[in-house]
Every structure is written in C-alpha cells, then in structure tokens.
Enzyme design. Structure first.
Site, PDB file in Angstrom:
ATOM      1  N   PRO A 166       0.698  -1.835   0.555  1.00 13.20           N
ATOM      2  CA  PRO A 166       0.407  -0.310   0.403  1.00 13.20           C
ATOM      3  C   PRO A 166       1.282   1.572   0.099  1.00 13.20           C
ATOM      4  O   PRO A 166       0.331   1.810  -0.395  1.00 13.20           O
ATOM      5  CB  PRO A 166      -0.886  -0.037   1.386  1.00 13.20           C
ATOM      6  CG  PRO A 166      -0.734  -1.590   1.318  1.00 13.20           C
ATOM      7  CD  PRO A 166       0.056  -2.274   1.075  1.00 13.20           C
ATOM      8  N   GLU A 222       1.431  -8.341   8.711  1.00 20.12           N
ATOM      9  CA  GLU A 222       1.598  -7.299   9.177  1.00 20.12           C
ATOM     10  C   GLU A 222       2.681  -6.348   8.002  1.00 20.12           C
ATOM     11  O   GLU A 222       2.591  -5.070   7.672  1.00 20.12           O
ATOM     12  CB  GLU A 222       2.806  -7.067  10.949  1.00 20.12           C
ATOM     13  CG  GLU A 222       2.608  -5.313  11.137  1.00 20.12           C
ATOM     14  CD  GLU A 222       0.880  -4.661  11.205  1.00 20.12           C
ATOM     15  OE1 GLU A 222       0.778  -3.223  10.761  1.00 20.12           O
ATOM     16  OE2 GLU A 222       0.137  -5.516  10.881  1.00 20.12           O
ATOM     17  N   ARG A 231      -0.670  -8.207 -21.274  1.00 21.17           N
ATOM     18  CA  ARG A 231      -2.225  -8.010 -22.888  1.00 21.17           C
ATOM     19  C   ARG A 231      -0.913  -7.115 -23.823  1.00 21.17           C
ATOM     20  O   ARG A 231      -1.734  -6.352 -24.831  1.00 21.17           O
ATOM     21  CB  ARG A 231      -3.291  -7.318 -21.899  1.00 21.17           C
ATOM     22  CG  ARG A 231      -2.504  -6.092 -21.259  1.00 21.17           C
ATOM     23  CD  ARG A 231      -4.095  -5.994 -21.399  1.00 21.17           C
ATOM     24  NE  ARG A 231      -5.437  -6.045 -22.092  1.00 21.17           N
ATOM     25  CZ  ARG A 231      -5.562  -4.654 -22.947  1.00 21.17           C
ATOM     26  NH1 ARG A 231      -4.892  -3.928 -22.681  1.00 21.17           N
ATOM     27  NH2 ARG A 231      -6.307  -4.853 -23.211  1.00 21.17           N
ATOM     28  N   ASP A 249      -7.171   2.025 -25.763  1.00 23.70           N
ATOM     29  CA  ASP A 249      -8.048   0.857 -24.268  1.00 23.70           C
ATOM     30  C   ASP A 249      -7.562   2.675 -23.640  1.00 23.70           C
ATOM     31  O   ASP A 249      -7.015   3.708 -24.104  1.00 23.70           O
ATOM     32  CB  ASP A 249      -7.000   0.251 -23.945  1.00 23.70           C
ATOM     33  CG  ASP A 249      -7.498  -1.191 -23.991  1.00 23.70           C
ATOM     34  OD1 ASP A 249      -8.300  -1.307 -24.847  1.00 23.70           O
ATOM     35  OD2 ASP A 249      -6.647  -2.039 -23.588  1.00 23.70           O
TER      36      ASP A 249
END
Length: 249
Positions: free
Chosen positions: A94, A121, A159, A174
């Site tokens: 994160p 953790e 991709r 895209d």
C-alpha cells in the site's frame, strides 16, 4: 519473451489465473513465461517459518528477509536474461507508487520481472532497502495479500506484449493508453429495445467516425475523470472541443 516470476505463499492463487484467458494464451504462444514460486521453500528452518514478531513490539507478524532474498537469488542463478540485464524486483504494498497505464507500458518493455507478494503486518525493511527496485500499489486500500494486486499488474503488462491480443490495436485505444478514457462502443443489433446505435457509426465515413470517437473520449474524460486532462497530450483541436463541451454544461 518476457519472464515474470511471482514470490508468494499461495502459488495456487496464481496458477489458476496464469492458465486462463489472455495470460494462458500468451504463455502457450511463448510470449511470456509465468512462474509462481513459494518462498516458504526457502525458509531455511525445519518449521518453514517465514515471519516473526516485530522488534520493538506491536501487533501482527513481519515477513523475514532471509527467505525472500534466498528465493530471489535462486531465480537469478543462473541468470536467465541477457548478460548485464537486471530484473525489476517489484514489491506490492500500500505504500508503493500508484500503478498506472504509463507504468504498465514501462514495465512491458522489461525482459524479467519479479513480484514479491507479502502477507501479515508487513515486510522487514531490509527487503525494501536492499532488494527491491520498485514498490507499487494498485490503490489506497489494504488487501489480505499481494497476490491479487500482482496478478492485476501482470495482466495489464502481458496484454501489451506483441501478439498477446487478437487485435493489436486494442491495447492502443484502451482507456488511459491515450491519456483519456476510451470512447463508447456499440455492436449489432443497430437497434435494441428502442435504443439505437449513433448514426455516425453506421455512416461508413471512417474519418468522421474517428473525429466522433475523439470527441466522445474527451467528453467522457471531462465528465468522469477531469483530472486526466491535466496531463493528457491535447491538440489545439482537442482544446477547442473541450471549451465547447464545457460551455454546453
């Protein structure tokens, strides 16, 4: 061929995805090598322990550095890529840099990527400081582990490899590849429950259709992600269209 290795405690999560859809087809064609490695196999202790309590106290468990380093060193011996070419070693967490299409395009040019998927953790800080080259996050939220984020990133990279998609222009148009959200798509039937396909798309005038699609992309971006317009490469014509669209609000 690009090689992608994933260090994980749950290789079965990866193998199911690696064998299906675009990833599975790309692997079958030899476009990409996909490999899930259980770093518990490199724990070096009889209990196969890969985590421990944090120094200084606190809740949760922290991934130890030794199994992670040992697993990466195993993957690099012998070196599978060209001499002098080092892999990008990517920590999914994160705290990492927010992942974008631009980063996907950058990573798609590499020959070897190694993803580290953690649990518990967090990671021993020495993994960040002395092993990884990149830290990536797919959003401002926390998941149970790094496997799903890693698979998301891998899918977006594979991709982009030549031959991975049936239509080579798909990735180019895209959303985010042009800096804008993608224009709307339609297919048969031309009318469904009273809802009709825009006349422009049925006109057969390809130049006008491209102009229409560009305007639709600009309008959709203005409505849904206006922040993207700050960094998108806009032509003078694009700017005129945006001024007109803003005036029509």
């Amino acid at each position: 061929m690009i090689r992608i290795d994933v260090l994980t405690l749950f290789p079965e999560m990866c193998e199911g995805v690696f064998g299906t859809s675009i990833l599975g087809k790309a692997r079958d064609k030899g476009i990409v090598s996909l490999n899930a490695v259980n770093f518990r196999d490199f724990s070096g202790n009889k209990h196969n322990t890969v985590d421990d309590t944090p120094y200084g106290g606190g809740g949760g468990m922290v991934l130890k550095p030794d199994p992670i380093f040992a697993a990466v060193e195993h993957l690099l011996s012998p070196v599978p890529t060209e001499e002098g070419v080092k892999p990008r070693i990517i920590l999914m967490c994160p705290q990492g840099k927010t992942y974008t299409q631009r980063v996907a395009e950058e990573l798609a040019q590499e020959q070897h990527l190694i993803f580290i998927c953690g649990h518990y953790e967090g990671y021993d800080e020495r993994i960040r400081e002395h092993l990884v080259t990149d830290e990536l996050s797919i959003g401002d939220y926390v998941l149970t582990g790094g496997e799903l984020p890693a698979l998301t990133v891998i899918d977006s990279i594979v991709r982009l490899q030549p031959g991975a998609l049936g239509n080579e222009t798909s990735a180019i148009s895209d959303s985010f590849s042009t800096g804008l959200l993608e224009y709307p798509h339609y297919t048969r039937p031309a009318e469904f429950r009273g809802w009709k396909v825009p006349d422009m798309l049925l006109s057969g005038h390809h130049a006008n259709i491209e102009v229409w699609r560009r305007e639709q992309a600009l309008q959709r971006t203005l409505e849904r992600r206006p922040d993207l317009l700050d960094t998108a490469e806009l032509t003078p014509k694009d700017k005129q269209i945006l001024e007109r669209l803003k005036g029509n609000k």
